[in-house]
Design an enzyme around this catalytic site. Structure first.
Site, PDB file in Angstrom:
ATOM      1  N   HIS A  62       0.854  -1.187   0.000  1.00 53.94           N
ATOM      2  CA  HIS A  62       0.000   0.000   0.000  1.00 53.94           C
ATOM      3  C   HIS A  62       0.890   1.238   0.000  1.00 53.94           C
ATOM      4  CE1 HIS A  62       0.757  -1.165   4.194  1.00 53.94           C
ATOM      5  NE2 HIS A  62       0.696   0.117   4.498  1.00 53.94           N
ATOM      6  N   HIS A 295      10.189  -7.345  17.218  1.00 47.70           N
ATOM      7  CA  HIS A 295       9.135  -6.732  16.420  1.00 47.70           C
ATOM      8  C   HIS A 295       9.231  -7.305  15.004  1.00 47.70           C
ATOM      9  CE1 HIS A 295      12.086  -3.952  14.572  1.00 47.70           C
ATOM     10  NE2 HIS A 295      12.630  -3.924  15.782  1.00 47.70           N
TER      11      HIS A 295
END
Length: 373
Positions: A62, A295
């Site tokens: 995106h 993460h």
């Protein structure tokens, strides 16, 4: 809410690399008048900032916040790459979901994909999908990916004096989950249960089933049936192959004479015992030194290293819940909540288990692609 349906899916796509795949997706977004042509620059810039690979063969390319003004209307297109596209860091994408959003509407897509990204074998199903409807069903969660088994499907210490009572209760638990019809119960009761040994009996049926499910009922006091002890009954409702994983785990418990664990454990422990394969093999413990823990980026690097080896590899955060996760699944690794200083136990089972653990240890000690103190 932004969602995905079969009309958004384009089948039989091919790309030499992720940049080419993103170009193709951007063209589709332009054709549908969702975006201006310049939106492609934002998609490529976003990918350069951080990979949009999510796991299980899925990516969501995106644009950046700076290119939101290039979005004419919110929309989504999905390209299916049956041959896969190299998305970097050893990750292969079979489904790329191109998103044109005027705000943070891509979060709705992430929410829709939560179950798909955490389930086993979805990547292979996406790779082999033949129709747009099949893919849409997978993404929406309409296609069941794992056996239904939760605390509501467990009844401990039921005051039963015969096996038929246990069977009826076990069937009722599954019926209460809307997983079967009344015909399932009738068929189950009409069949004799099978003795598995160590006080455990098995009852199963493939009649009137909408979801594959497992239930367990244990007796408050052991009794005899056909001169064999009864301590509990496992009930399986299945019209697919999903339950085979649970059966294989159960067979392993029987082989090791460990069925009694099912009668002494808590509901949560029982679920773990019957849904999570317990590996036996080489093991090592490593300490995470990344300042922000595991993460997305270091997590993806860890999974990339694990996927290089044939061995099965489980990871357990010894400072977390204690539950194990498949070290080759990014979503499973991310759910471990690994922070700086946490100790991770890895168990590897297979011909290259030792090499796998050594490589994982080296990668962790080197920071998993990040600078560490």
């Amino acid at each position: 809410m932004l969602s995905i349906n079969s009309s958004d899916i384009v089948l039989s796509q091919a790309a030499e690399n992720k940049q080419q795949a993103i170009q193709s997706i951007a063209n589709s977004l332009v054709e549908k008048t969702y975006v201006e042509a310049a939106y492609l620059d934002g998609m490529l810039a976003r990918e350069a900032q951080n990979s949009t690979f999510l796991g299980n063969g899925i990516a969501i390319p995106h644009g950046t916040t700076e290119t939101r003004d290039k979005v004419k209307q919110t929309g989504v297109v999905v390209h299916h790459f049956p041959q896969g596209v190299d998305w970097g860091n050893g990750n292969t994408v079979y489904l790329a979901i191109g998103i044109a959003a005027q705000s943070d509407q891509h979060l709705a897509i992430l929410k829709q994909l939560t179950k798909v990204l955490s389930a086993d074998d979805v990547e292979q199903q996406l790779k082999e999908a033949q129709t747009a409807q099949n893919i849409a069903s997978l993404l929406s969660g309409e296609v069941q990916n794992e056996t239904l088994f939760n605390p509501d499907l467990i009844q401990m210490n039921f005051p039963a004096s015969d096996l038929l009572q246990l069977t009826a209760v076990a069937a009722g638990l599954i019926k209460n989950q809307d997983a079967v019809q009344s015909s399932f119960i009738a068929d189950l009761i009409a069949k004799p249960a099978a003795y598995l040994g160590q006080g455990l009996w098995l009852s199963s049926s493939s009649t009137g089933i909408s979801k594959t499910a497992v239930s367990l009922v244990t007796a408050s006091e052991s009794f005899q049936f056909q001169n064999k002890p009864v301590q509990g009954l496992l009930c399986i409702a299945s019209n697919s192959q999903l339950h085979l994983k649970n059966l294989n785990i159960l067979i392993n418990l029987i082989h090791k004479q460990q069925i009694e664990q099912l009668f002494d454990a808590s509901e949560e422990q029982i679920i773990t015992l019957l849904t999570q394969e317990k590996l036996e093999g080489s093991q090592q413990v490593f300490t995470i030194r990344n300042p922000h823990g595991l993460h997305a980026r270091p997590g993806a690097m860890l999974v990339h290293v694990a996927k290089k080896f044939k061995a099965k590899i489980q990871m357990t955060n010894l400072n977390g819940s204690g539950k194990s996760a498949n070290a080759k699944s990014l979503m499973k690794v991310m759910t471990q909540g690994v922070q700086f200083g946490h100790q991770l136990q890895f168990i590897a089972q297979g011909e290259d288990a030792e090499e796998a653990l050594d490589a994982i240890g080296q990668a962790i000690n080197e920071g998993l692609g990040e600078a560490i103190a």
